[in-house]
Design a protein around this motif. Structure first.
Motif, PDB file in Angstrom:
ATOM      1  N   TRP A   1       0.834  -1.195   0.000  1.00 34.64           N
ATOM      2  CA  TRP A   1       0.000   0.000   0.000  1.00 34.64           C
ATOM      3  C   TRP A   1       0.873   1.251   0.000  1.00 34.64           C
ATOM      4  N   PHE A   2       1.973   1.222   0.748  1.00 27.32           N
ATOM      5  CA  PHE A   2       2.926   2.327   0.793  1.00 27.32           C
ATOM      6  C   PHE A   2       3.507   2.585  -0.596  1.00 27.32           C
ATOM      7  N   LEU A   3       3.889   1.520  -1.298  1.00 26.25           N
ATOM      8  CA  LEU A   3       4.429   1.669  -2.656  1.00 26.25           C
ATOM      9  C   LEU A   3       3.397   2.288  -3.592  1.00 26.25           C
ATOM     10  N   PHE A   4       2.140   1.871  -3.445  1.00 22.17           N
ATOM     11  CA  PHE A   4       1.067   2.456  -4.251  1.00 22.17           C
ATOM     12  C   PHE A   4       0.888   3.941  -3.917  1.00 22.17           C
TER      13      PHE A   4
ATOM     14  N   LEU B   1       1.254   7.135  -6.392  1.00 23.32           N
ATOM     15  CA  LEU B   1       0.245   8.189  -6.560  1.00 23.32           C
ATOM     16  C   LEU B   1       0.847   9.578  -6.361  1.00 23.32           C
ATOM     17  N   ALA B   2       1.676   9.715  -5.345  1.00 18.69           N
ATOM     18  CA  ALA B   2       2.275  11.021  -5.068  1.00 18.69           C
ATOM     19  C   ALA B   2       3.189  11.458  -6.209  1.00 18.69           C
ATOM     20  N   ILE B   3       4.016  10.541  -6.707  1.00 20.11           N
ATOM     21  CA  ILE B   3       4.966  10.893  -7.775  1.00 20.11           C
ATOM     22  C   ILE B   3       4.246  11.146  -9.093  1.00 20.11           C
ATOM     23  N   GLU B   4       3.408  10.206  -9.506  1.00 24.35           N
ATOM     24  CA  GLU B   4       2.704  10.371 -10.782  1.00 24.35           C
ATOM     25  C   GLU B   4       1.690  11.513 -10.729  1.00 24.35           C
ATOM     26  N   GLY B   5       1.061  11.706  -9.566  1.00 19.59           N
ATOM     27  CA  GLY B   5       0.153  12.845  -9.411  1.00 19.59           C
ATOM     28  C   GLY B   5       0.877  14.165  -9.563  1.00 19.59           C
ATOM     29  N   THR B   6       2.083  14.231  -9.044  1.00 15.18           N
ATOM     30  CA  THR B   6       2.904  15.435  -9.207  1.00 15.18           C
ATOM     31  C   THR B   6       3.259  15.653 -10.671  1.00 15.18           C
TER      32      THR B   6
ATOM     33  N   MET C   1      -6.585  24.378 -13.097  1.00 19.15           N
ATOM     34  CA  MET C   1      -6.967  22.986 -12.867  1.00 19.15           C
ATOM     35  C   MET C   1      -5.954  22.213 -12.043  1.00 19.15           C
ATOM     36  N   TRP C   2      -4.731  22.679 -11.991  1.00 19.18           N
ATOM     37  CA  TRP C   2      -3.749  21.953 -11.193  1.00 19.18           C
ATOM     38  C   TRP C   2      -4.122  21.970  -9.716  1.00 19.18           C
ATOM     39  N   ILE C   3      -4.893  22.963  -9.278  1.00 16.30           N
ATOM     40  CA  ILE C   3      -5.333  23.013  -7.882  1.00 16.30           C
ATOM     41  C   ILE C   3      -6.281  21.856  -7.585  1.00 16.30           C
ATOM     42  N   ALA C   4      -7.186  21.572  -8.502  1.00 15.24           N
ATOM     43  CA  ALA C   4      -8.101  20.444  -8.305  1.00 15.24           C
ATOM     44  C   ALA C   4      -7.337  19.120  -8.318  1.00 15.24           C
ATOM     45  N   TYR C   5      -6.396  18.983  -9.242  1.00 16.92           N
ATOM     46  CA  TYR C   5      -5.623  17.742  -9.353  1.00 16.92           C
ATOM     47  C   TYR C   5      -4.572  17.601  -8.255  1.00 16.92           C
ATOM     48  N   LEU C   6      -4.293  18.665  -7.547  1.00 13.58           N
ATOM     49  CA  LEU C   6      -3.334  18.612  -6.454  1.00 13.58           C
ATOM     50  C   LEU C   6      -3.780  17.642  -5.357  1.00 13.58           C
ATOM     51  N   ALA C   7      -5.065  17.333  -5.331  1.00 11.98           N
ATOM     52  CA  ALA C   7      -5.595  16.388  -4.341  1.00 11.98           C
ATOM     53  C   ALA C   7      -4.941  15.015  -4.466  1.00 11.98           C
ATOM     54  N   ILE C   8      -4.540  14.625  -5.668  1.00 13.46           N
ATOM     55  CA  ILE C   8      -3.949  13.293  -5.858  1.00 13.46           C
ATOM     56  C   ILE C   8      -2.586  13.177  -5.181  1.00 13.46           C
ATOM     57  N   PRO C   9      -1.610  14.038  -5.472  1.00 12.22           N
ATOM     58  CA  PRO C   9      -0.336  13.877  -4.762  1.00 12.22           C
ATOM     59  C   PRO C   9      -0.425  14.197  -3.273  1.00 12.22           C
ATOM     60  N   VAL C  10      -1.277  15.140  -2.890  1.00 15.99           N
ATOM     61  CA  VAL C  10      -1.445  15.429  -1.466  1.00 15.99           C
ATOM     62  C   VAL C  10      -2.037  14.203  -0.768  1.00 15.99           C
ATOM     63  N   GLY C  11      -3.037  13.593  -1.381  1.00 14.59           N
ATOM     64  CA  GLY C  11      -3.611  12.372  -0.821  1.00 14.59           C
ATOM     65  C   GLY C  11      -2.583  11.257  -0.744  1.00 14.59           C
ATOM     66  N   GLY C  12      -1.777  11.094  -1.794  1.00 15.97           N
ATOM     67  CA  GLY C  12      -0.724  10.081  -1.783  1.00 15.97           C
ATOM     68  C   GLY C  12       0.304  10.337  -0.702  1.00 15.97           C
ATOM     69  N   LEU C  13       0.674  11.600  -0.516  1.00 14.27           N
ATOM     70  CA  LEU C  13       1.643  11.954   0.522  1.00 14.27           C
ATOM     71  C   LEU C  13       1.072  11.706   1.918  1.00 14.27           C
TER      72      LEU C  13
ATOM     73  N   MET D   1      -1.306   9.606   2.665  1.00 11.49           N
ATOM     74  CA  MET D   1      -1.387   8.152   2.820  1.00 11.49           C
ATOM     75  C   MET D   1      -0.028   7.585   3.205  1.00 11.49           C
ATOM     76  N   THR D   2       1.024   8.066   2.559  1.00 12.68           N
ATOM     77  CA  THR D   2       2.378   7.599   2.841  1.00 12.68           C
ATOM     78  C   THR D   2       2.735   7.838   4.307  1.00 12.68           C
ATOM     79  N   ILE D   3       2.448   9.027   4.793  1.00 14.18           N
ATOM     80  CA  ILE D   3       2.745   9.356   6.193  1.00 14.18           C
ATOM     81  C   ILE D   3       1.959   8.450   7.132  1.00 14.18           C
ATOM     82  N   ARG D   4       0.680   8.283   6.856  1.00 18.19           N
ATOM     83  CA  ARG D   4      -0.167   7.461   7.727  1.00 18.19           C
ATOM     84  C   ARG D   4       0.215   5.983   7.663  1.00 18.19           C
ATOM     85  N   LEU D   5       0.670   5.517   6.519  1.00 20.31           N
ATOM     86  CA  LEU D   5       1.094   4.119   6.412  1.00 20.31           C
ATOM     87  C   LEU D   5       2.388   3.870   7.180  1.00 20.31           C
TER      88      LEU D   5
END
Length: 161
Positions: free
Chosen positions: A95-98, A102-107, A127-139, A141-145
């Protein structure tokens, strides 16, 4: 409650609460406006959609922290507690790798959208503000994992909650 404890246990919760209140108010005002005034705000649907996207990505991190995400554990529960711990570790690593992916590809996606100058149709938001949710979410998730791996070996089932 100190700042460290707030950031660890309450930040996502408060962001989600405030975001959902704003989302409900926007949709409620839009419905009332359409019904009673026969008038529709062009921006309300777009803002509600972007808030919902952010809520979804932040909710993933929040559910990891509270260990309330969807899981199928019938196979894991058939093993001894020691084996269960290692199965959980493998799951967290995958899950951490995923999440890192997400964080890298989202960026990368955001950098592409930012360089194109794309804006939203109704409010003209980049539109990058809306899509910023993907790398922020991935980051997040990484911290929480990483936290969950720590809690796993510390022996705290619920992660301090």
């Amino acid at each position: 409650m100190d700042i460290k404890s707030f950031l660890d246990k309450k930040l996502e919760e408060w962001v989600l609460i405030i975001s959902l209140i704003i989302l409900v108010l926007i949709v409620f005002v839009q419905v009332l406006s359409r019904y009673f005034l026969n008038y529709s705000f062009a921006w309300s649907e777009e803002i509600a959609r972007y808030i919902l996207i952010w809520v979804a990505w932040i909710s993933v991190s929040y559910s990891i922290r509270r260990q309330e995400h969807l899981r199928i554990e019938f196979l894991k529960d058939r093993f001894s507690p020691t084996v269960q711990k290692y199965i959980e570790l493998v799951v967290l690593i995958l899950w951490f790798l995923f999440a890192i992916f997400l964080a890298i590809e989202g960026t990368n996606v955001i950098l592409g959208i930012q360089s194109s100058g794309q804006t939203s149709p109704s409010i003209g938001m980049p539109m990058w503000i809306a899509y910023l949710a993907i790398p922020v979410g991935g980051l997040l998730m990484t911290i929480r994992l990483i936290q969950q791996v720590y809690f796993l070996f510390r022996g705290n089932k619920r992660g301090g909650i």
